[in-house]
Scaffold this motif. Structure first.
Motif, PDB file in Angstrom:
ATOM      1  N   ARG A  18      19.882   5.708 -45.827  1.00 55.30           N
ATOM      2  CA  ARG A  18      19.607   4.569 -45.600  1.00 55.30           C
ATOM      3  C   ARG A  18      20.036   4.157 -44.274  1.00 55.30           C
ATOM      4  O   ARG A  18      21.390   4.611 -43.867  1.00 55.30           O
ATOM      5  CB  ARG A  18      19.981   3.511 -46.585  1.00 55.30           C
ATOM      6  CG  ARG A  18      19.545   3.428 -47.698  1.00 55.30           C
ATOM      7  CD  ARG A  18      20.069   2.278 -48.765  1.00 55.30           C
ATOM      8  NE  ARG A  18      19.728   2.559 -50.204  1.00 55.30           N
ATOM      9  CZ  ARG A  18      18.571   2.031 -50.874  1.00 55.30           C
ATOM     10  NH1 ARG A  18      17.911   1.113 -50.144  1.00 55.30           N
ATOM     11  NH2 ARG A  18      18.540   2.210 -51.929  1.00 55.30           N
ATOM     12  N   TYR A  26      14.702   3.831 -43.987  1.00 52.36           N
ATOM     13  CA  TYR A  26      15.355   5.396 -44.526  1.00 52.36           C
ATOM     14  C   TYR A  26      15.127   6.271 -43.175  1.00 52.36           C
ATOM     15  O   TYR A  26      14.234   6.093 -42.458  1.00 52.36           O
ATOM     16  CB  TYR A  26      14.357   5.871 -45.609  1.00 52.36           C
ATOM     17  CG  TYR A  26      14.368   5.112 -46.847  1.00 52.36           C
ATOM     18  CD1 TYR A  26      13.415   4.341 -47.166  1.00 52.36           C
ATOM     19  CD2 TYR A  26      15.596   4.778 -47.700  1.00 52.36           C
ATOM     20  CE1 TYR A  26      13.314   3.679 -48.300  1.00 52.36           C
ATOM     21  CE2 TYR A  26      15.597   4.279 -48.718  1.00 52.36           C
ATOM     22  CZ  TYR A  26      14.394   3.646 -49.188  1.00 52.36           C
ATOM     23  OH  TYR A  26      14.397   2.793 -50.233  1.00 52.36           O
ATOM     24  N   LYS A  75      16.427  -1.332 -45.598  1.00 45.90           N
ATOM     25  CA  LYS A  75      15.302  -1.016 -46.183  1.00 45.90           C
ATOM     26  C   LYS A  75      14.493   0.228 -45.071  1.00 45.90           C
ATOM     27  O   LYS A  75      13.529   0.744 -45.316  1.00 45.90           O
ATOM     28  CB  LYS A  75      14.358  -2.322 -46.023  1.00 45.90           C
ATOM     29  CG  LYS A  75      14.431  -3.274 -47.023  1.00 45.90           C
ATOM     30  CD  LYS A  75      13.163  -4.370 -46.924  1.00 45.90           C
ATOM     31  CE  LYS A  75      13.680  -5.558 -46.474  1.00 45.90           C
ATOM     32  NZ  LYS A  75      12.703  -6.606 -46.790  1.00 45.90           N
ATOM     33  N   HIS A  85      10.586   0.890 -46.153  1.00 46.96           N
ATOM     34  CA  HIS A  85      10.516   1.411 -47.594  1.00 46.96           C
ATOM     35  C   HIS A  85       9.107   1.280 -48.095  1.00 46.96           C
ATOM     36  O   HIS A  85       8.634   2.150 -48.600  1.00 46.96           O
ATOM     37  CB  HIS A  85      11.113   0.335 -48.287  1.00 46.96           C
ATOM     38  CG  HIS A  85      11.365   0.404 -49.853  1.00 46.96           C
ATOM     39  ND1 HIS A  85      11.650   1.352 -50.652  1.00 46.96           N
ATOM     40  CD2 HIS A  85      10.268  -0.485 -50.818  1.00 46.96           C
ATOM     41  CE1 HIS A  85      11.536   1.048 -51.813  1.00 46.96           C
ATOM     42  NE2 HIS A  85      10.720   0.221 -51.920  1.00 46.96           N
TER      43      HIS A  85
END
Lengths: 189, 736
Positions: free
Chosen positions: B724, B732, B730, B687
């Motif tokens: 996700r 991707y 966190k 992220h």
């Protein structure tokens, strides 16, 4: 296996039939067990069971009659104590309730579901629902739904362990911002 | 008697020449006497050779101990006497007497050493003792320099002399030099005597002295005066060291002086009201600034302090310019004031701060800060450039143009929201091109080249497209004119001189073009052109942009005049050819011009400045529905050609909001495009890394807000471009 005469329509049990079915099982419609049963049966559409789902459901639960199923209910409920199990269940009901046509779940439905499913699991449930009604007023996305579970497990009582950079959805960021002063004022009391 | 063979055996002497103690004593006495004579400066009667031989013998016969020990005793006794006489000298003569004693000692030691050289070479080395000369030094040290009546007096007098010199009295520098060198020598191979007996005291008293002096100075003096005094003191100390102190003292006294004179007071100095750094900057006191730069550069954090104050001052000044209400409504004075500020500080930076990179950086930061405080800066800068390119640079030489534009580019670099600037620049450029208002094509292209160098090809590709369109259109008009003359009908355009610019949609700023209804004669010409254009270019679509056109009308009042008007105004005015009075409603329905534009243009046409139309209700500021307009045949103007075009104006608040919305929309798309680009390349990303990468990619255009980036990510998740990772919330992942 059994064919229980809840069928109105040959291949489907619709809402009315479902009601009767649950009644026979001794479950209230608002009980979480209805959802658990739906989940175990792998039901696709909210409010109805297909014939296949019904039969397969009974088979996989190794029940032969309604009474068997009724007896099995407590253990099904207990299964949910396992985190992983619960997560699957939780994620399932989002898709189940919202239906296949949309990507989002209507807010009121979501709130109701949460009240049933996350009761006693999420300490800020009431705050969350009031926040949504006050600030959000829009449907809930899948991402938000799924992450709320994680959030409920992660967040501590004073919300102090919240990580801004933690890739939480913006909605949850806003919630924490909105809720933090309220929590601290409660603490002060 | 036995019969012996008569052999003679030659035997060596059995007896060696032994020096018997008595002889040693005699030899020693001889030597001692000689030494005495030497001490009495009476050496001329002595025979070097004889003395040397004697010493040699003593050592050879193993009487080195006696010789060495004896020498020591003699020296000690002698030097005790010397000490007495030095100690009894008056203060005034003290140093001189000591100096003489020292010189005498050195001289005699040299002689003694020469005599006893054999001992030095053999006995001393064998027994690892200090050499004769060195031993002499240490005896001098212990018996003279450390003598209780000499040691402290010596120090006191030395320091006093230095103090006197600091107070402006001349002193005997060579004498001082000799004494300090004496101290150094007395340390044998180290500076320890010098340091303990002199240097450390010198440093601490100097420190104290400067501490007091500087406190007085700073209270009584302005900043620049203080600095001059400091400079002088520092020079003086360096001078002092060079002339009569040991060179090792130089860095130490420098540190002490700088500490007391500069470091301790630098904050007070810089902050001094009325003469401190701030007022120096305000008044462009280059010399003072340069002095401060040099002085404060000597100490750590000196420059840091200066830069801090500089930054705040520049930010303050800049902030004032940016928030000054007088400037807010006049874009030119706003930008001009900024340019002046930049010039001022560039000047200071170059002349006083030697273009120091750190100071440059500080200035840049400050400028960036306040230029971006007002979000209208990009617009104003574009307007400034627009004014220059339309009028300001008229008749300017190429160099002047270059210089002005370069300066503006410097301000441009500080803008964070470059995409906003681009939007405005495009709008302004479009108007300039379409209305033929540019003062110089070269200047225009020069500006675009600069933007390209700064921001890359993407930024300027559309702008260049606009230029190309204009050129193409101009070429096209030539062929159109030829084509028209070859048409069958006589004068198909009805005497109207039509000039069309064909604009490629992607390049020009989009405007919602509500079409108005053109007067018949004009519409006919447009049709003809349309046919001409489309006959060779199938598949294209032409849309007339009536809100961007201009017209020249020949109007007959008392005198003939030529009116330069916009297309809308032309539509309105031509109506009056059929009837001298028209009501607002009629005008609206016949021309179909959008209401806000119509009202604005009617106001302009009936305003006192250009009273071409008379309004029934002159009092009201706004056009009312019931207003009636009359053609004013009494219109007069000194000029033959009357320009009624509204030139480029800065936007109203409402327009600004609209523009801002468009920009925000654009940015959303850009952010999403950037996110997808990055994820496509990396497939998986965490992220905060994703946010950092996206910000980096976009920073040449604007500074994206991380929260907005996050929202875009979520939107992309919803639309299933990303997901996700199941394992880590966190992370991707890109979904192809």
């Amino acid at each position: 296996f059994l064919q229980y005469a809840d069928e109105q329509n040959k291949d489907f049990i619709n809402e009315e039939g479902l009601e009767r079915f649950f009644q026979d099982l001794g479950i209230e419609l608002s009980d979480i067990l209805t959802l658990i049963v739906a989940w175990q049966f792998g039901a696709e559409t909210f409010g109805e069971f297909s014939k296949e789902e019904f039969i397969e459901g009974f088979k996989s639960l190794r029940c032969e009659s309604t009474r068997d199923l009724k007896n099995k209910l407590p253990s099904l409920k207990a299964e949910l104590k396992d985190d992983r199990c619960f997560r699957e269940f939780y994620q399932f009901i989002f898709n189940y309730v919202k239906g296949p046509d949309t990507k989002v779940l209507d807010l009121n439905m979501a709130v109701e579901l949460w009240n049933v499913v996350l009761k006693d699991r999420f300490k800020f449930l009431d705050l969350w629902t009031s926040f949504l009604k006050e600030r959000h007023n829009k449907a809930i996305s899948k991402d938000t739904w799924n992450l709320l579970l994680e959030f409920s497990k992660h967040i501590n009582a004073t919300m102090t362990n919240y990580d801004d950079e933690g890739a939480w959805p913006v909605l949850i960021d806003d919630f924490v911002e909105w809720a933090t002063p309220k929590i601290s004022s409660v603490d002060k009391k | 008697m036995n019969q012996k063979k008569g052999k003679i055996a030659i035997k060596p002497f059995r007896t060696q020449v032994q020096m018997d103690p008595k002889y040693a004593e005699t030899t020693w006495n001889l030597l001692r006497g000689a030494i005495s004579e030497i001490h009495k400066k009476n050496a001329s009667g002595l025979s070097f050779e004889e003395l040397y031989r004697n010493a040699y013998n003593m050592v050879l016969h193993k009487y080195g101990d006696k010789l060495y020990g004896g020498l020591k005793e003699v020296l000690e006794a002698h030097l005790d006497e010397v000490a007495q006489s030095v100690a009894s000298a008056q203060d005034d003569d003290f140093l001189q007497v000591l100096n003489e004693a020292w010189n005498d000692h050195k001289t005699s030691m040299l002689m003694i050493r020469d005599i006893l050289m054999y001992m030095d070479r053999v006995y001393v080395t064998q027994n690892t003792l200090p050499s004769v000369y060195d031993m002499g030094l240490s005896v001098f040290h212990t018996h003279v320099a450390l003598h209780k009546r000499i040691k402290n007096r010596l120090l006191k007098l030395l320091l006093q002399h230095i103090q006197n010199e600091r107070n402006g009295e001349p002193i005997a520098r060579p004498l001082m030099r000799n004494i300090t060198q004496m101290l150094v020598s007395l340390g044998l191979n180290s500076r320890s005597v010098y340091e303990t007996d002199f240097e450390q005291h010198f440093l601490s008293t100097s420190s104290e002295f400067y501490r007091i002096e500087s406190t007085h100075f700073i209270d009584a003096n302005s900043c620049s005066d203080y600095m001059i005094k400091v400079e002088n003191r520092l020079k003086e100390e360096m001078d002092r060291v060079q002339h009569y102190l040991d060179s090792g003292t130089e860095p130490k006294i420098k540190e002490v002086a700088e500490r007391e004179l500069i470091t301790t007071h630098m904050k007070a100095l810089v902050d001094m009201p009325g003469s401190g750094l701030v007022s120096m900057l305000k008044d462009d006191k280059i010399e003072d600034l340069m002095r401060m730069y040099h002085l404060l550069g000597r100490v750590t954090k000196g420059h840091d302090l200066m830069r801090e104050v500089l930054e705040n001052e520049v930010k303050e000044t800049g902030k004032q310019i940016v928030t000054d209400p007088a400037n807010l409504n006049k874009e030119n004075s706003y930008v001009q004031a900024l340019l002046n500020l930049k010039d001022k500080y560039d000047n200071i930076l170059g002349k006083a701060f030697h273009n120091d990179k750190n100071f440059q950086h500080t200035l840049n930061q400050a400028f960036e800060f306040f230029i971006n405080m007002d979000n209208r800066s990009p617009e104003y800068i574009s307007l400034f450039i627009d004014e220059k390119l339309r009028k300001g640079l008229k008749g300017a030489s190429e160099e002047e143009t270059e210089r002005t534009l370069d300066k503006v580019m410097m301000l441009f670099r500080f803008i964070q929201e470059k995409d906003v600037f681009e939007k405005y620049y495009k709008q302004h450029l479009a108007k300039r091109l379409l209305l033929g208002r540019s003062v110089s094509d070269d200047a225009e292209r020069g500006m675009i080249a600069k933007l390209k160098t700064e921001c890359g090809y993407q930024f300027t590709s559309k702008l260049e497209g606009m230029f190309t369109d204009m050129k193409t259109s101009s070429d096209m008009m030539d062929s159109f004119k030829t084509w028209v003359t070859n048409m069958d009908a006589k004068d198909p355009l009805g005497g109207i001189d039509l000039n069309v610019s064909v604009l490629t949609t992607g390049f020009w700023p989009t405007q919602s073009s509500a079409n108005c209804i053109l007067p018949a004669e004009v519409a006919k010409c447009c049709e003809i052109f349309k046919n001409f254009y489309l006959k060779d270019r199938n598949g294209r679509r032409l849309t007339w942009q009536t809100n961007m056109g201009t017209a020249e009308l020949r109007a007959f009042f008392a005198k003939k005049h030529e009116l330069n008007v916009s297309t809308y105004q032309m539509c309105i005015l031509l109506l009056f050819n059929s009837s001298p009075n028209m009501s607002y409603k009629e005008i609206l329905s016949t021309t179909g011009i959008p209401i806000p534009d119509l009202k604005r243009n009617l106001l302009t046409l009936s305003s006192p400045k250009y009273r071409i139309l008379l309004r029934s209700n002159e009092q009201d500021k706004d056009i009312a529905e019931e207003d009636v307009f009359k053609f004013n045949d009494k219109f007069r103007s000194k000029l033959f050609r009357v320009k009624i075009l509204a030139v480029v104006q800065k936007e109203t608040v409402k327009q600004r909001n609209v523009t801002q919305q468009k920009i925000d929309e654009d940015r959303k798309h850009q952010i999403e495009a950037a996110i997808v680009r990055v994820m496509k390349a990396r497939k998986k990303m965490e992220h905060s890394n994703l946010i950092a990468e996206v910000t980096k990619q976009l920073q040449s255009r604007f500074r994206p807000n991380p929260i907005i980036i996050k929202k875009r990510i979520e939107s992309l998740i919803e639309r299933e471009y990303l997901e996700r990772s199941k394992a880590d919330r966190k992370m991707y992942q890109y979904l192809a």
